[in-house]
Write a protein that holds these residues in place. Structure first.
Motif, PDB file in Angstrom:
ATOM      1  N   LYS B  58       0.801  -1.133  -0.009  1.00  0.00           N
ATOM      2  CA  LYS B  58       0.009  -0.061   0.070  1.00  0.00           C
ATOM      3  C   LYS B  58       0.779   1.110  -0.077  1.00  0.00           C
ATOM      4  CE  LYS B  58      -4.412  -1.519   1.738  1.00  0.00           C
ATOM      5  NZ  LYS B  58      -5.324  -1.400   2.898  1.00  0.00           N
ATOM      6  N   ASN B  61       1.655   2.507  -3.890  1.00  0.00           N
ATOM      7  CA  ASN B  61       0.474   3.600  -4.573  1.00  0.00           C
ATOM      8  C   ASN B  61      -0.175   4.531  -3.446  1.00  0.00           C
ATOM      9  OD1 ASN B  61      -1.376   2.101  -2.983  1.00  0.00           O
ATOM     10  ND2 ASN B  61      -2.680   1.838  -4.514  1.00  0.00           N
ATOM     11  N   LEU B  63      -1.400   4.167  -0.731  1.00  0.00           N
ATOM     12  CA  LEU B  63      -2.909   4.484  -0.007  1.00  0.00           C
ATOM     13  C   LEU B  63      -2.630   4.359   1.477  1.00  0.00           C
ATOM     14  CD1 LEU B  63      -5.479   4.344  -1.617  1.00  0.00           C
ATOM     15  CD2 LEU B  63      -5.448   1.880  -1.464  1.00  0.00           C
ATOM     16  N   LEU B  66      -3.706   7.058   3.990  1.00  0.00           N
ATOM     17  CA  LEU B  66      -5.011   7.010   4.712  1.00  0.00           C
ATOM     18  C   LEU B  66      -4.871   6.963   6.052  1.00  0.00           C
ATOM     19  CD1 LEU B  66      -7.314   5.489   2.101  1.00  0.00           C
ATOM     20  CD2 LEU B  66      -6.846   7.711   2.211  1.00  0.00           C
ATOM     21  N   GLU B  91      -2.909  11.335  -7.720  1.00  0.00           N
ATOM     22  CA  GLU B  91      -3.806  10.579  -8.555  1.00  0.00           C
ATOM     23  C   GLU B  91      -3.044  10.143  -9.733  1.00  0.00           C
ATOM     24  OE1 GLU B  91      -4.366  13.718  -7.145  1.00  0.00           O
ATOM     25  OE2 GLU B  91      -5.766  13.231  -5.531  1.00  0.00           O
ATOM     26  N   ARG B  94      -1.570   6.805  -9.026  1.00  0.00           N
ATOM     27  CA  ARG B  94      -2.407   5.628  -8.955  1.00  0.00           C
ATOM     28  C   ARG B  94      -3.067   5.575 -10.046  1.00  0.00           C
ATOM     29  NH1 ARG B  94      -4.913   8.280  -3.342  1.00  0.00           N
ATOM     30  NH2 ARG B  94      -3.443   7.810  -1.720  1.00  0.00           N
ATOM     31  N   SER B  95      -3.172   6.300 -11.002  1.00  0.00           N
ATOM     32  CA  SER B  95      -3.843   5.814 -12.217  1.00  0.00           C
ATOM     33  C   SER B  95      -2.812   5.014 -13.127  1.00  0.00           C
ATOM     34  CB  SER B  95      -4.308   7.018 -13.210  1.00  0.00           C
ATOM     35  OG  SER B  95      -3.165   8.027 -13.305  1.00  0.00           O
ATOM     36  N   MET B  99      -4.813  -1.531  -8.329  1.00  0.00           N
ATOM     37  CA  MET B  99      -4.831  -2.480  -7.143  1.00  0.00           C
ATOM     38  C   MET B  99      -6.081  -3.205  -7.067  1.00  0.00           C
ATOM     39  SD  MET B  99      -3.673  -1.413  -3.233  1.00  0.00           S
ATOM     40  CE  MET B  99      -3.143  -2.579  -2.205  1.00  0.00           C
ATOM     41  N   GLY B 118     -13.044   4.074 -13.530  1.00  0.00           N
ATOM     42  CA  GLY B 118     -11.623   4.832 -13.663  1.00  0.00           C
ATOM     43  C   GLY B 118     -11.663   5.783 -14.779  1.00  0.00           C
ATOM     44  N   ILE B 121     -13.898   8.912 -14.746  1.00  0.00           N
ATOM     45  CA  ILE B 121     -13.767  10.204 -13.832  1.00  0.00           C
ATOM     46  C   ILE B 121     -12.237  10.727 -14.433  1.00  0.00           C
ATOM     47  CG2 ILE B 121     -14.451   9.070 -11.686  1.00  0.00           C
ATOM     48  CD1 ILE B 121     -11.510   8.691 -10.847  1.00  0.00           C
ATOM     49  N   HIS B 122     -11.672  10.153 -15.280  1.00  0.00           N
ATOM     50  CA  HIS B 122     -10.318  10.714 -16.004  1.00  0.00           C
ATOM     51  C   HIS B 122     -11.030  11.405 -17.183  1.00  0.00           C
ATOM     52  CE1 HIS B 122      -8.253   8.443 -12.829  1.00  0.00           C
ATOM     53  NE2 HIS B 122      -7.581   9.666 -12.693  1.00  0.00           N
ATOM     54  N   ALA B 171      -9.599  -2.651 -12.621  1.00  0.00           N
ATOM     55  CA  ALA B 171      -8.175  -2.023 -12.490  1.00  0.00           C
ATOM     56  C   ALA B 171      -7.405  -1.873 -13.921  1.00  0.00           C
ATOM     57  CB  ALA B 171      -7.379  -2.854 -11.524  1.00  0.00           C
ATOM     58  N   MET B 174      -7.698   0.742 -16.700  1.00  0.00           N
ATOM     59  CA  MET B 174      -7.122   2.189 -16.654  1.00  0.00           C
ATOM     60  C   MET B 174      -5.811   1.776 -17.376  1.00  0.00           C
ATOM     61  SD  MET B 174      -8.201   4.470 -14.679  1.00  0.00           S
ATOM     62  CE  MET B 174      -7.136   5.431 -14.068  1.00  0.00           C
TER      63      MET B 174
END
Lengths: 308, 261
Positions: B58, B61, B63, B66, B91, B94-95, B99, B118, B121-122, B171, B174
């Motif tokens: 984690k 990327n 994550l 968090l 971002e 992660r793109s 994962m 994915g 939203i891009h 995943a 993307m």
């Protein structure tokens, strides 16, 4: 040898005196009676509303009921219900225009952005707003918000629909915020992680994943807010006054259904008169309306519940 | 003996981990990691519970950030640039680094909306392209035949194994360079597990895969490289065959022979 407390012996000695069968049998009945009270009360209310409301509906023609002239005490009385329905709807719309954006934004902040520490402090504070007696809100609307609004809108009447509408919105905001936050908080964190891992920003996660997943709870909170606004009484009595004109001008006084009931139960309508029975008719209408709203809220939460 | 490490030196290092240290509050969870992940390899991360496997994957990327108490020192170079560089957005990282999680976590939306979430939203809006992309991604995840007639059904109507392949398709849509998999089969039955393993073997032709696994057999079956973690330290890393047949470190040997863990 290890000394032991003789528990088994103690139990067999006391089993009769500690287990009182009489109380065990009696208590369920007491619980049942307690549970019945609210149901019986509801049935009683519905019965009186329908029984006395029907007397009104039998005497007054439908055409008069659905007219815009409400003058119950005039020498030529008229019982048009539209002015007070209009007053109720308009003040409620104003209230929801305040409560939905502020309440939802509060919920988003608390659920998605605030740290645990901040959330634990702010949420109870927000909920304190919900505990303030509504008469205090009414007074606040009349003596603070209305004068404040007059500096922006000079034509605003001392009694008007706008100011109590806004204050009602403030009163409902904690309800919307708290219920929406509960719904958003119950969205599993794995879903947020999944969306973040695809390169979403926090705002995208909130609006594209969390809110859609929590939408049933959020909409249910809106519907409950609306039924709260429709049933609210003190704020509109004090802030909006008792004008029975049919108008869409929110700077003027408007009477709501609840305020109408308050005005006439304060002594103006003698028992047995048509005006007196009109109270029951309005009460019945209010009851049906809030009942429908609550059923709608339940239906929405069940229908759109996301299975995850 | 056959040399399994073909062209090892010529292949790019995708993730180059340098002096990586990570703390949860005052607890040190990753200790001085130095470690390279090569392109088109399947790299398995093994080790007992609490050894930092999930924390490590984690971190790749970001994550892990968090968790509010996390503090990180050191560098992770991804295709040459440090992922913690403030000039690069998380971002963007992660793109390019997909994962798959322990528990299948589809969104409560339709199968189609899940797969294309994915790209959408891009900024990919063209419905025809999205449909095409959904088909390609679902085919890559070997799920297309099972769902092609029910693309508008809610993803939660699928079985657990299908949900996990849907998350894989999500995943893959993307078109990432790297796939991180955090115990992707731990919540699945043996048949669904076999399907995912088969997919990993197929996908490694195109992707670099890092997989955390509890199962030594799984690591042996599917990975090219293995890294053994213990209490936040990287004990040993190298060719999977070598690690399983001829471990250099006593602790690695004890773990893979089942003496602890």
């Amino acid at each position: 040898m290890v000394k032991t407390i003789q528990v088994r012996e103690l139990i067999s000695k006391n089993i009769k005196s500690t287990k009182n069968k009489y109380v065990d049998k009696l208590m369920p009945y007491i619980f049942f009676v307690a549970a019945s009270i609210s149901i019986i009360t509801t049935i009683g209310i519905v019965y009186t509303l329908i029984f006395d409301g029907l007397k009104f509906f039998r005497e007054v023609p439908l055409r008069e009921i659905f007219s815009t002239r409400l003058a119950p005490l005039a020498s030529n009385p008229s019982f048009g219900i539209l002015p007070i329905i209009n007053g109720t709807i308009i003040t409620s719309i104003i209230a929801m225009c305040v409560a939905i954006p502020i309440g939802l934004s509060t919920a988003i902040y608390l659920s998605e952005y605030a740290s645990d520490k901040v959330r634990k402090k702010i949420k109870p504070l927000v909920e304190v707003l919900a505990g303030i007696p509504t008469i205090v809100y009414g007074f606040f609307a009349y003596s603070f918000v209305t004068p404040l609004l007059m500096t922006i809108i000079p034509d605003l009447g001392a009694k008007n629909a706008l100011s109590p509408g806004i204050v009602m919105g403030i009163m409902i905001t904690p309800l919307v915020a708290s219920l929406s936050e509960d719904a958003m908080n119950s969205v599993p964190n794995e879903m947020r992680e999944g969306a973040l891992a695809l390169g979403s920003t926090k705002l995208e996660v909130t609006f594209k994943v969390v809110i859609p997943a929590a939408i049933s709870g959020i909409i249910a909170s809106f519907v409950l807010g609306i039924s709260r606004a429709v049933g609210e009484t003190m704020i509109v009595v004090i802030g909006s006054g008792s004008s029975k004109n049919f108008t869409f001008d929110i700077t003027q006084s408007m009477q709501t259904m609840t305020a109408y009931i308050v005005e006439f139960t304060s002594g103006d309508a003698g028992s047995g008169t048509l005006g007196y029975y009109s109270l029951y008719a309005v009460g019945l209408l209010l009851f049906v309306f809030t009942l429908l709203m609550n059923l709608l809220a339940q239906y929405i939460s069940r229908k759109y519940r996301e299975e995850y | 003996m056959i040399n399994i490490n073909k062209n090892n030196n010529e292949r790019n290092i995708v993730f180059d981990v340098k002096e990586l240290n990570l703390w949860y509050g005052n607890d040190k969870a990753l200790k001085d990691l130095n470690f390279g992940i090569k392109q088109n390899d399947v790299t398995a991360i093994i080790g007992p519970s609490g050894c930092g496997k999930s924390t490590f994957i984690k971190t790749l990327n970001r994550l892990i950030e968090l968790i509010p108490s996390v503090r990180i020192e050191g560098e992770v170079l991804y295709n040459g640039t440090n992922i913690f560089d403030t000039s690069r957005s998380v971002e963007e990282l992660r793109s390019g680094v997909g994962m798959v999680f322990q528990k299948p976590n589809p969104f409560p939306k339709s199968i189609f909306e899940n797969v294309v979430y994915g790209p959408k939203i891009h900024g990919l809006r063209d419905k025809r392209k999205l449909l095409e992309l959904a088909e390609i991604s679902l085919k890559r995840a070997a799920l297309w035949d099972e769902v092609k007639d029910r693309m508008n059904d809610n993803a939660y109507e699928l079985s657990g194994g299908q949900q996990q392949r849907l998350c894989l398709a999500r995943a893959l849509s993307m078109e990432p360079d790297v796939l991180l998999m955090d115990e992707p089969t731990s919540a699945l039955d043996p048949i669904a597990t076999a399907k995912i393993e088969e997919l990993i073997m197929e996908l490694k032709k195109e992707y670099t895969i890092v997989i955390v696994t509890h199962s030594m057999q799984q690591a042996a079956r599917i990975s090219d490289e293995t890294a053994f973690f213990l209490l936040g330290e990287l004990i040993e890393t190298g060719n999977t065959n070598e690690i399983f047949t001829n471990p250099r470190d006593k602790r690695t040997e004890d773990y893979i022979t089942g003496r602890f863990g």
